[in-house]
Design an enzyme around this catalytic site. Structure first.
Site, PDB file in Angstrom:
ATOM      1  N   HIS A  93       0.818  -1.224   0.000  1.00 40.84           N
ATOM      2  CA  HIS A  93       0.000   0.000   0.000  1.00 40.84           C
ATOM      3  C   HIS A  93       0.849   1.271   0.000  1.00 40.84           C
ATOM      4  CE1 HIS A  93       0.393  -0.146   4.533  1.00 40.84           C
ATOM      5  NE2 HIS A  93       0.429   1.149   4.365  1.00 40.84           N
ATOM      6  N   ASP A 123       0.109  -7.510   1.318  1.00 43.14           N
ATOM      7  CA  ASP A 123       0.549  -6.134   1.560  1.00 43.14           C
ATOM      8  C   ASP A 123       2.065  -6.036   1.555  1.00 43.14           C
ATOM      9  OD1 ASP A 123       0.222  -3.434   1.861  1.00 43.14           O
ATOM     10  OD2 ASP A 123      -0.096  -3.497   4.031  1.00 43.14           O
ATOM     11  N   SER A 199       4.728   2.281   8.033  1.00 43.43           N
ATOM     12  CA  SER A 199       4.367   1.157   7.173  1.00 43.43           C
ATOM     13  C   SER A 199       5.546   0.732   6.300  1.00 43.43           C
ATOM     14  CB  SER A 199       3.185   1.535   6.275  1.00 43.43           C
ATOM     15  OG  SER A 199       2.023   1.716   7.032  1.00 43.43           O
TER      16      SER A 199
END
Length: 351
Positions: A93, A123, A199
């Site tokens: 993402h 992901d 992230s």
């Protein structure tokens, strides 16, 4: 071999051990200093491998007057170098659909990066830079993790360089829905604080080994953060580097690893003491068509024992797609075998 320990009087024991240093318990200050030094050592080893990732994306749509509309969006995340020739692991993402990716190293050098492979279902994504004198992170084994052990997160939240937070492994075997809509299994839960921009950064043990890729936080809660286990990444990385994508089988369940009682093991002659507890079944999925139900425990696939969600993922290979297979399950203490035909994951697209 016999060893005669004999008997030693208190007087003899005292005289023989006279002058030996006493094993005094460590003070609170010494324990805190040891903890601090352990974290410092990890950060010094791992932080040179952690990178900041800046991306540009163009979002298309239509205005209120239904005219074509394009908008440039910028974002940032983290990642870490896992090979000395510039391959970097991050979250899907973070870089998915990016028109430009720029990587900044811990020493301030910046390079344009190319997309190598992207897998929204886990992901995870691999990008690459071409730069000299790179340091690669050491990958650990997420299968050996224990709840309660130290976890250290390193990343670049909000663009702040090399931010470190610490916590523990809060839980293992969680399920989490990825942004593609698919469920990521065997997720690591930690209370090491994460923020937007973390992230893609590494979750690390006290031995400076990466055991997870930080991927999500629960915004409405404190101390509930998630990481994709490094063993999942180890399965995904080779295909991403070779093909740029993952083609995988899919059966459509959300599950969690559970322990099986010894009584059930013996009565059903099971080769495993753990299995996959079915938490939910997706509508119109292969699992739903096969008649799987919430509460079932999957213990085998094509006569091969299944100990964990990770074991099932390894067996749902491209070769399993469209091939009638058998699942061995426990349902209300009964052992059943059901037929199932894995389908191809809908997010497996040509690259």
């Amino acid at each position: 071999m016999k060893i005669n320990l004999g008997w030693v009087s208190n007087d003899n024991f005292a005289s023989k051990n006279a002058g030996m240093p006493k094993n005094n318990p460590k003070t609170d200050e010494q324990l805190l200093d040891a903890y601090s030094q352990a974290v410092i050592n990890v950060v010094e080893k791992v932080s040179p491998t952690v990178v900041n990732i800046d991306v540009q994306k163009f979002l298309t749509g239509r205005s209120r007057n239904y005219l074509p509309l394009a908008q440039e969006v910028r974002g940032n995340g983290s990642g870490f170098i896992f090979t000395q020739d510039g391959y970097i692991l991050t979250n899907s993402h973070v870089v998915h659909d990016a028109s430009k990716i720029q990587v900044t190293l811990s020493d301030g050098r910046s390079y344009d990066a190319e997309m190598i492979g992207d897998d929204p279902d886990t992901d995870l994504a691999v990008i690459r830079i071409h730069a000299p004198n790179l340091i690669a992170a050491r990958l650990g084994d997420s299968q050996s993790l224990r709840v309660g052990q130290l976890a250290i997160a390193i990343g670049h939240p909000y663009g702040f360089q090399t931010t470190v937070t610490t916590g523990v492994i809060s839980a293992l075997g969680r399920s989490f829905q990825s942004r593609s809509g698919k469920v990521i299994e065997n997720i690591i839960q930690t209370d090491a604080a994460l923020n937007p921009g973390n992230s893609g950064g590494p979750l690390v043990t006290s031995h400076a080994e990466v055991i997870g890729i930080n991927t999500a936080i629960v915004m409405a809660a404190q101390g509930i953060c998630f990481a994709v286990p490094i063993n999942t990444a180890k399965m995904v990385i080779p295909a991403l580097m070779r093909y740029g994508q993952i083609r995988r089988g899919y059966i459509g369940i959300g599950g969690q690893n559970v322990r099986i009682s010894r009584r059930l093991m013996l009565s059903h002659e099971l080769a495993v003491d753990t299995g996959i507890f079915v938490m939910y079944v997706e509508a119109n999925s292969p699992a739903a068509k096969a008649g799987l139900q919430e509460g079932d425990v999957i213990v085998g696939f094509n006569n091969r024992p299944l100990r964990s969600i990770e074991d099932l993922q390894k067996l749902l290979t491209p070769e399993s797609i469209g091939v009638r297979s058998q699942l061995t399950i426990l349902r209300k203490n009964r052992k059943l075998v059901v037929g199932i035909v894995p389908e191809e994951s809908s997010s497996s697209v040509s690259g």
